[in-house]
Design a protein around this motif. Structure first.
Motif, PDB file in Angstrom:
ATOM      1  N   LYS A  27       0.781  -1.108  -0.029  1.00 29.51           N
ATOM      2  CA  LYS A  27      -0.001   0.056   0.151  1.00 29.51           C
ATOM      3  C   LYS A  27       0.891   1.244   0.104  1.00 29.51           C
ATOM      4  O   LYS A  27       0.695   2.056  -0.949  1.00 29.51           O
ATOM      5  CB  LYS A  27      -0.843   0.014   1.119  1.00 29.51           C
ATOM      6  N   SER A  28       1.857   1.413   0.845  1.00 28.90           N
ATOM      7  CA  SER A  28       2.750   2.549   0.884  1.00 28.90           C
ATOM      8  C   SER A  28       3.513   2.613  -0.303  1.00 28.90           C
ATOM      9  O   SER A  28       3.822   3.629  -0.849  1.00 28.90           O
ATOM     10  CB  SER A  28       3.349   2.592   2.272  1.00 28.90           C
ATOM     11  N   THR A  29       3.952   1.513  -0.907  1.00 27.54           N
ATOM     12  CA  THR A  29       4.640   1.360  -2.172  1.00 27.54           C
ATOM     13  C   THR A  29       4.075   2.201  -3.168  1.00 27.54           C
ATOM     14  O   THR A  29       4.403   2.807  -3.974  1.00 27.54           O
ATOM     15  CB  THR A  29       5.397  -0.058  -2.329  1.00 27.54           C
ATOM     16  N   PHE A  53       2.074  10.956   4.779  1.00 30.75           N
ATOM     17  CA  PHE A  53       2.899   9.633   5.134  1.00 30.75           C
ATOM     18  C   PHE A  53       2.585   8.694   6.265  1.00 30.75           C
ATOM     19  O   PHE A  53       1.901   9.259   7.155  1.00 30.75           O
ATOM     20  CB  PHE A  53       4.628   9.990   5.211  1.00 30.75           C
ATOM     21  N   GLN A  54       3.039   7.454   6.298  1.00 30.40           N
ATOM     22  CA  GLN A  54       2.516   6.470   7.395  1.00 30.40           C
ATOM     23  C   GLN A  54       3.379   7.011   8.575  1.00 30.40           C
ATOM     24  O   GLN A  54       2.810   6.797   9.834  1.00 30.40           O
ATOM     25  CB  GLN A  54       3.177   5.133   7.002  1.00 30.40           C
ATOM     26  N   GLN A  55       4.461   7.827   8.402  1.00 26.67           N
ATOM     27  CA  GLN A  55       4.845   8.348   9.672  1.00 26.67           C
ATOM     28  C   GLN A  55       4.719   9.863   9.513  1.00 26.67           C
ATOM     29  O   GLN A  55       4.811  10.187   8.381  1.00 26.67           O
ATOM     30  CB  GLN A  55       6.517   8.396   9.810  1.00 26.67           C
ATOM     31  N   MET A  60      -3.247   9.358   1.208  1.00 25.27           N
ATOM     32  CA  MET A  60      -3.341   9.439   2.661  1.00 25.27           C
ATOM     33  C   MET A  60      -2.921   7.646   3.043  1.00 25.27           C
ATOM     34  O   MET A  60      -3.631   6.951   2.853  1.00 25.27           O
ATOM     35  CB  MET A  60      -4.496   9.508   3.236  1.00 25.27           C
ATOM     36  N   ASP A  61      -1.733   7.729   3.959  1.00 27.79           N
ATOM     37  CA  ASP A  61      -1.484   6.353   4.438  1.00 27.79           C
ATOM     38  C   ASP A  61      -1.606   6.154   5.839  1.00 27.79           C
ATOM     39  O   ASP A  61      -0.972   6.666   6.799  1.00 27.79           O
ATOM     40  CB  ASP A  61       0.205   6.402   4.012  1.00 27.79           C
ATOM     41  N   GLU A  62      -2.748   5.516   6.061  1.00 23.71           N
ATOM     42  CA  GLU A  62      -3.187   5.475   7.545  1.00 23.71           C
ATOM     43  C   GLU A  62      -3.134   6.723   8.180  1.00 23.71           C
ATOM     44  O   GLU A  62      -2.515   6.679   9.185  1.00 23.71           O
ATOM     45  CB  GLU A  62      -2.169   4.248   8.032  1.00 23.71           C
ATOM     46  N   SER A  68       7.686  -2.708   5.762  1.00 27.24           N
ATOM     47  CA  SER A  68       6.434  -1.731   5.611  1.00 27.24           C
ATOM     48  C   SER A  68       6.344  -1.213   7.130  1.00 27.24           C
ATOM     49  O   SER A  68       6.728  -1.863   8.314  1.00 27.24           O
ATOM     50  CB  SER A  68       5.332  -2.580   5.266  1.00 27.24           C
ATOM     51  N   GLY A  69       5.362  -0.402   7.254  1.00 30.04           N
ATOM     52  CA  GLY A  69       4.961   0.149   8.641  1.00 30.04           C
ATOM     53  C   GLY A  69       4.578  -0.890   9.609  1.00 30.04           C
ATOM     54  O   GLY A  69       5.102  -0.719  10.967  1.00 30.04           O
ATOM     55  N   GLY A  70       3.556  -1.784   9.432  1.00 28.90           N
ATOM     56  CA  GLY A  70       3.374  -2.706  10.151  1.00 28.90           C
ATOM     57  C   GLY A  70       4.377  -3.706  10.624  1.00 28.90           C
ATOM     58  O   GLY A  70       4.721  -4.170  11.500  1.00 28.90           O
TER      59      GLY A  70
HETATM   60 MG   LIG Z   1       2.548   1.142   4.679  1.00 32.82          MG
END
Ligand SMILES: [Mg+2]
Ligand SMILES: Nc1ncnc2c1ncn2[C@@H]1O[C@H](COP(=O)(O)OP(=O)(O)OP(=O)(O)O)[C@@H](O)[C@H]1O
Ligand SMILES: Nc1ncnc2c1ncn2[C@@H]1O[C@H](COP(=O)(O)OP(=O)(O)OP(=O)(O)O)[C@@H](O)[C@H]1O
Ligand code: MOO
Ligand SMILES: [Mg+2]
Lengths: 232, 230, 360, 230, 360
Positions: free
Chosen positions: C38-40, C82-84, C157-159, E135-137
């Motif tokens: 997903k993030s990729t 971003f996720q962060q 939007m990543d989480e 990945s984040g997780g």
């Molecule tokens: Mg991710």
């Protein structure tokens, strides 16, 4: 160095180093059991170091002031001070084609773009150059550049950055271009180059022997060939 | 306490240090940025080249610059044609020499500063529409201000303490190219220890104060502010 | 519109390979397990994957083609959460929020202004704080606001709400949903909470190992694809209804879902307004006779159209109520006791209905 | 091509540079660490003090060290009592002088490297039970390896190029304290340009190769590896 | 046991002020909105807040007293899962996991070994990857594993599963619950998902603006404090039952909850085993007569003990079934139609029951 060899370390003013080098080579050929190590720097640096306990056996200065000061300070072997050479000042005009003599020299100096001399405050040749300029009423000279010592003075001209300058006669072999003129002795106070043996030397005998060699005929010829005048 | 030439030397030194630092702060960041981000094969070679002035003894560096600046060399004669004066024995020559001499001190801290900026923040800035210039001015510069200050103070200090290059290039002309370090050494050589000591003391005290102020001011804003956030 | 046809390899162990067209207007939810890419995917769109191969076309403008970057990423007009959080540590919250204002005018129709963002995300007490003084959830909200204020073309939007508490999450998703209705750009919203996506998404992409497993309209997907979307316990039907009238005394609203009607908590919408509802399968029970004397208000009738056994001795029963389908999860035992078969008419007791959103 | 004294000078220089770098790499990290983390009021003063050797011209620094090392001074005489030899004009004196002279080059890059380590990682390491020493060896050092390499190469290069301090303290004694930079300057001064050029060329080529290798090897492992994770 | 009595000010805008004793064995859930001080609390225990004032006592050993740090934080034997993963970027996953093995022996009874951690968190394919390749997780799972492997005295977990997908989350929480049963140290677990805490916590602390709002046993709290714990839609009762027998044909298990019994999906526990259940209030409907012919298997009877109006015209009805209470959320309208009052006997139709965990 062989175990039986005696090593003497001599502090020598930069201008005399090439000459002393030749002398010591001669000397070592004659005295295989002795080795002479030369340590060169500006006279002022060597003087400071000797005052702070530098482990030299002898000091060949470019002037007479510093050896006298050391003598006063009791750092020299009594009665060891000798004058080993008189420095000779030469004017070198790098781009100049015509001939230089006492009549044209002032004009030439007036026209020169950059005149290179050694720093009168630190180098005896510089002081002599200053006396010459004073005699010609050209002091203070406006377009003066000062080398830290006589070698740097030559380099300024050699590299083409200065057009003319006062250098040492001993440097003549390095001058390949332009005109040179030996300044009359009367125009400046003699550049009396003196040497002393240091009291703290462990090899006073060997050093004394080297000093004797310096005063020998053979050595005097070499010194003379190098462009120095001999002491009277 | 000081002679007129001493005071002139102080002025010239400060002027030289300021101009050199300023020029280096313009010149070094692009080099440092390139070095810290390129994947190019010549990077490590350029890096080594930038560090070279550190290795050549300053007097020797000065000697070669003297050869380069001579009106007989292409560089020196071009300069002579353009400006009507030689590079050697002139202030501009000193500036160029100092820039060579202090380049590594400007590039290295910047490079390592740039290298440590979190790449995620740069990505964030570009997605927010910041052009490379904006990324630099609004993200990288503020985050590496410390490296800039270090680079600038190193350059400044190093130029003040510069001796060999100036000795070779400057021709020790009082009021024109005689800087403090040379005036000071002249005093030492000519056995004027009193003047030497007092000039050295002023130099040390002044520099210490400036550095102290710079580091002190900077420390105020520092603390742990930038840590542990991402 | 954002068209993707991309391929990317991450050192042997992971390959992203997908094509999709993201429509403008409405949120596309991206769902999938950890490490599914997903993030990729978002990074590819943002131009942050140097090894990307393929095409990224936004509003007929090529951003990327084959191995060539055609639009630099700072010119793409993106908003990326971003996720962060990646807040700028040297700037306070307000300066983080307004970071992009120096070069982006953000006049795209429907975009929120800074006052709206600060108000809806509840950032006003934080504006002068620096990122290291914020809690995790607060940082995430600032990062969300910062991205919203910079968006011109596409919102990624990543989480964005993973560290935010439930109540704020409800409020913020409601606002984001409204925003997505009035702001016609492609919205991509990654989440691993399917309920979050049910509330706000119009379309859904389910990813797995770098590929699209399922994609399409959320309403239709939600009825088909329980096995991908959620654990059996969370299956549910999405329904579309229309507001018929309000009972202000009991605080109820009557909705029309085709031929029948439902009572739900009073909704703040006018009559005639369409709404989206979720009916969790576990909250629907079946009965052969019409139940009486029960607290359950909503009793529908319909015809069984499918009986799908689930793992663990339970059965998912699909019941057609007019055009729409409702799901009921019952035990195997109940199925046998009631002898349920396809085509059989049944009553549905609907214990709970969640309003997801006003629909498009 | 080279005379015996040139070769001796090369050996002495390498020995001096290696020993100085080694000692500085032991001495500088604690100072840099303290500077990058202390909240103490004297920090900025110590920082300024560390930068001082930059400002004093090396010959002048050498002059004052010479005064300090002389048997007439308490330090010099104490050393003489202890070891039986003077500090000045000996290799140990050169080492001490070089350490003074290169200290800022060791401390500054380390300090800015340490400063940029994410404090969150240090917190993580301590909660995982790492003692300060373990935090240093297992987290800070690996993360700031780049700064260590920069610090070490700067020190090494700077010591190789050192001239003024060594000239003053060492006294240009061939085979004992004459380093390359001085031998080179000697050649220039005695107008032996051929020898000067060849020594300079060897110095430059050697140093360039070493630096190139160091930077090149380091670059291999670099890339964007450490970015955007936290 | 971990005793806290602490006070901390963060520049005017936030003050943490609380006292609490965390028991060994079993998880203490920490719940509260964003910015309520949860992370700050954990930081205080870990020794990461220099301005801390008060006492932190672990197993009768003073870690902190007044303004003095008495035990350096690396000697506290902590495991701390930070809100951000904080993996060491220069180490691969395996080296991150084993980071503490160089100085901690981790022989405390019940602690998991590295094989168990890798297996339960599904880390085996990741071991040789470096953090920036995760990945984040995945990062979050590694951070969790790393902390578990370093813990000797206290385990602090700050939203350890916020970036993990639902399915992994279910599996990991189940494992963490078991671990907490066999590993008798204080466990502190921050989450803003109450259901996550329902599944694993024994005690619960609800925080708000730096203070403890509520604290106590999860079972009793969950019946009292809906307003704090969850949005009305999520209210529910926690019940404790005992396995009576299994019906393998239909895959059902019969549980005894005092005087009555419930049928739930087949549980993997022996007869006599106690279990914890959650019955969401919205899944319980009331009926005056016993409903017949319905798919709902679980019909209980009880007596209304409380009728609490909720916002939005609904009513939360508490019904006593023997010793335990069940909650039902109905509309005001149903309440009036059925004329419900306290003391009235009613039938409860329980549509869904969630097994939370085997109890202590
Ligand atoms: Mg991710
Ligand atoms: N730079 C990289 N090098 C190698 N592999 C990578 C890299 N970045 C990501 N990956 C791998 O690609 C896969 C997809 O990662 P991605 O971050 O897109 O997952 P995700 O769907 O966002 O997961 P999550 O929900 O955990 O954030 C992961 O298996 C990861 O290991
Ligand atoms: N260093 C600091 N300086 C000033 N204020 C701070 C600092 N750290 C935290 N705060 C404030 O303390 C409050 C509590 O923060 P904390 O991180 O403990 O919240 P939290 O409960 O963990 O929230 P979340 O669920 O969002 O992570 C926040 O309002 C934050 O703004
Ligand atoms: O001491 Mo010298 O001989 O000035 O050059
Ligand atoms: Mg937190």
């Amino acid at each position: 160095s062989l175990p039986s060899q005696k090593v003497i370390t001599i502090a020598v003013a930069s201008n005399f180093k090439p000459t002393l080098n030749r002398l010591s080579e001669q000397y070592q050929q004659q005295n295989k059991n002795q080795k002479v190590v030369l340590s060169s720097a500006a006279t002022g640096v060597l003087f400071t170091q000797i005052r702070q306990g530098a482990p030299y056996d002898a000091f060949f200065s470019a002037d007479s002031l510093r050896p006298k000061l050391l003598e006063h300070a009791g750092l020299s072997l009594p009665n060891s001070r000798i004058t080993y050479a008189h420095g000779q000042l030469v004017l070198w005009a790098r781009e100049y084609g015509g001939s230089i003599h006492s009549k044209t020299v002032k004009l030439l100096l007036q026209k020169t773009t950059q005149l290179s001399i050694a720093n009168p405050k630190t180098a005896p040749y510089g002081l002599a150059a200053q006396q010459v300029l004073q005699k010609l009423s050209l002091w203070p000279y406006p377009r003066l550049v000062m080398g830290h010592n006589i070698a740097q003075t030559l380099q300024f001209i050699q590299t083409g950055n200065a057009a003319a300058g006062f250098v040492a006669k001993a440097q003549l072999p390095f001058i390949k271009q332009g005109q040179t003129w030996e300044i009359p002795q009367a125009w400046y106070q003699p550049i009396e180059q003196q040497a002393i043996i240091l009291k703290r030397s462990q090899e006073t005998e060997a050093t004394q022997q080297f000093f004797n060699f310096i005063r020998s005929k053979k050595a005097q010829t070499i010194i003379k060939q190098a462009g120095y005048d001999l002491p009277k | 306490m000081f002679s007129a030439t001493d005071i002139a030397a102080i002025t010239i030194t400060l002027k030289l240090a300021c101009i050199t630092t300023l020029l280096l702060m313009l010149l070094a960041p692009p080099i440092a940025w390139w070095l810290s981000h390129t994947q190019s094969k010549v990077r490590s070679f350029v890096e080594a080249l930038v560090a070279m002035p550190l290795i050549l003894p300053p007097t020797v560096l000065g000697f070669y610059l003297l050869l380069l600046f001579s009106p007989n060399s292409p560089v020196g004669s071009a300069w002579l044609q353009l400006t009507g004066s030689t590079l050697a024995f002139n202030f501009s020559g000193l500036v160029i020499g100092s820039i060579f001499y202090s380049l590594p001190f400007a590039v290295q801290p910047l490079q390592s500063g740039f290298h440590q900026v979190d790449h995620g923040l740069i990505q964030a800035a570009t997605t927010l529409g910041a052009s490379p210039w904006n990324v630099f001015t609004r993200v990288i510069f503020p985050l590496t201000k410390r490296s800039f200050i270090i680079a600038a103070t190193l350059c400044f200090a190093h130029t003040i303490g510069e001796f060999g290059v100036v000795l070779m290039l400057g021709g020790n002309i009082p009021g024109k190219t005689q800087v403090i370090s040379i005036a000071l050494f002249d005093h030492v050589e000519s056995l004027n220890y009193i003047q030497a000591h007092s000039l050295a003391a002023v130099l040390v005290l002044f520099s210490l104060t400036v550095l102290w102020l710079v580091y002190g001011l900077q420390g105020k804003k520092r603390q742990k502010k930038f840590s542990s956030v991402s | 519109m954002l068209q993707l046809d991309i391929k990317l390899e991450h050192q042997q162990n992971f390959t992203l390979d997908l094509s999709y067209s993201f429509q403008s207007g409405g949120i596309t939810g991206i769902f999938g397990p950890s490490g599914s890419g997903k993030s990729t995917l978002l990074n590819c769109i943002a131009g942050l994957e140097p090894a990307l191969n393929g095409s990224v076309i936004c509003n007929n403008c090529y951003w990327h083609d084959q191995q060539l970057v055609l639009t630099k990423n700072h010119l793409r007009g993106l908003g990326y959460v971003f996720q962060q959080p990646r807040l700028f540590p040297h700037l306070d919250c307000l300066a983080n929020l307004t970071f992009s204002q120096h070069w982006r005018s953000n006049v795209s129709t429907g975009s929120p202004d800074i006052d709206e963002v600060i108000h809806e995300l509840g950032l006003s007490p934080l504006l002068s704080l620096s990122p290291h003084q914020l809690s995790g959830g607060q940082r995430q909200k600032v990062a969300l606001g910062r991205a919203l204020l910079s968006t011109e073309s596409v919102l990624l939007m990543d989480e964005p709400l993973s560290a935010v508490d439930q109540q704020s999450k409800q409020q913020i998703t409601a606002w984001l949903y409204q925003l997505s209705q009035r702001w016609p750009i492609p919205w991509l919203y990654v989440s691993h909470e399917i309920n979050e996506l049910y509330r706000i998404a119009r379309e859904l992409i389910v990813m797995s190992s770098g590929q699209i497993q399922l994609a399409g309209d959320l309403l239709s997907l939600s009825q088909q694809a329980h096995q991908f979307l959620s654990s059996p316990a969370d299956a549910g039907a999405l329904l579309v209804g229309t507001v018929v009238n309000h009972d202000d005394h009991y605080g109820l609203t009557q909705l029309d879902i085709g031929s029948q009607s439902l009572l739900v908590e009073r909704l703040p919408f006018n009559c005639g307004c369409p709404v989206r509802l979720q009916v969790p399968a576990r909250d629907v029970s079946l009965s052969l006779t019409r139940p009486e004397g029960s607290s359950i208000l909503n009793i529908l009738h319909g015809t069984i159209t499918e009986l799908a056994p689930l793992t663990g001795h339970s059965v998912l029963v699909q019941v057609a109520c007019g055009e729409q389908h409702i799901l009921s999860r019952i035990t195997q035992k109940s199925k046998d006791q009631l002898q349920l078969t396809c085509g059989m008419p049944v009553y549905l007791q609907v214990k709970s209905i969640a309003l997801l959103n006003q629909t498009v």
